[in-house]
Design a protein around this motif. Sequence first.
Motif, mmCIF file in Angstrom:
data_model
loop_
_atom_site.group_PDB
_atom_site.id
_atom_site.type_symbol
_atom_site.label_atom_id
_atom_site.label_comp_id
_atom_site.label_asym_id
_atom_site.label_seq_id
_atom_site.Cartn_x
_atom_site.Cartn_y
_atom_site.Cartn_z
ATOM 1 N N MET A 199 -2.994 37.742 11.482
ATOM 2 C CA MET A 199 -2.126 36.571 11.489
ATOM 3 C C MET A 199 -2.043 36.040 10.052
ATOM 4 O O MET A 199 -3.040 35.643 9.477
ATOM 5 N N PHE B 139 3.097 32.902 9.090
ATOM 6 C CA PHE B 139 3.196 32.722 10.538
ATOM 7 C C PHE B 139 2.524 31.414 10.951
ATOM 8 O O PHE B 139 3.091 30.609 11.688
ATOM 9 N N ALA C 6 6.114 31.377 19.233
ATOM 10 C CA ALA C 6 5.863 32.656 18.554
ATOM 11 C C ALA C 6 7.183 33.319 18.138
ATOM 12 O O ALA C 6 7.327 33.786 17.004
ATOM 13 N N ALA D 137 7.445 36.077 15.265
ATOM 14 C CA ALA D 137 6.529 37.075 15.830
ATOM 15 C C ALA D 137 6.563 36.989 17.352
ATOM 16 O O ALA D 137 5.641 36.466 17.982
ATOM 17 N N LYS E 144 5.957 38.709 19.903
ATOM 18 C CA LYS E 144 4.907 39.220 20.793
ATOM 19 C C LYS E 144 3.542 38.576 20.531
ATOM 20 O O LYS E 144 2.507 39.102 20.942
ATOM 21 N N HIS E 145 3.543 37.434 19.874
ATOM 22 C CA HIS E 145 2.276 36.820 19.485
ATOM 23 C C HIS E 145 2.026 35.438 20.080
ATOM 24 O O HIS E 145 1.499 34.550 19.417
ATOM 25 N N ARG F 281 -0.190 34.631 22.189
ATOM 26 C CA ARG F 281 -1.639 34.354 22.204
ATOM 27 C C ARG F 281 -2.135 33.837 20.854
ATOM 28 O O ARG F 281 -3.066 33.047 20.790
ATOM 29 N N SER F 282 -1.490 34.308 19.788
ATOM 30 C CA SER F 282 -1.855 33.826 18.455
ATOM 31 C C SER F 282 -1.537 32.343 18.307
ATOM 32 O O SER F 282 -2.273 31.598 17.650
ATOM 33 N N TYR G 33 -4.296 30.604 19.976
ATOM 34 C CA TYR G 33 -5.483 30.670 19.131
ATOM 35 C C TYR G 33 -5.416 29.600 18.040
ATOM 36 O O TYR G 33 -6.404 28.897 17.794
#
Length: 101
Positions: free
Chosen positions: A1, A5, A28, A33, A35-36, A38-39, A42
């Motif tokens: 990451m 971003f 996201a 991004a 497909k992120h 979950r990031s 986080y």
Amino acid sequence: MNDEFKQNVYTLIGAIPKGSVATYGQIAKLAGAPKHARSVGYLLKHLPNDSTLPWHRVINSQGKISFPTGSEKFNAQSFKLQAEGVVLLNGKISLQKYLWR
């Protein structure tokens, strides 16, 4: 990451208006991004305690708060959203009505 971003995510979350919500996936995607999701979660999980970012306006794609129902964090997020006029019905938020566009 990467830092770009991360900065994009924080900027986008800061732009969600009162009384609206966005999904992790939406943030996201807008941050470049798709497909992120979950990031995004986080990054929110690791916000400093003194952050003024409206983290509570980010929910999952089902229109639900991601914390376990009844937990301290769930109650805090639920309270903050309701204080802004966002209605939770049976633990769900109407994305049709409240999703930030």
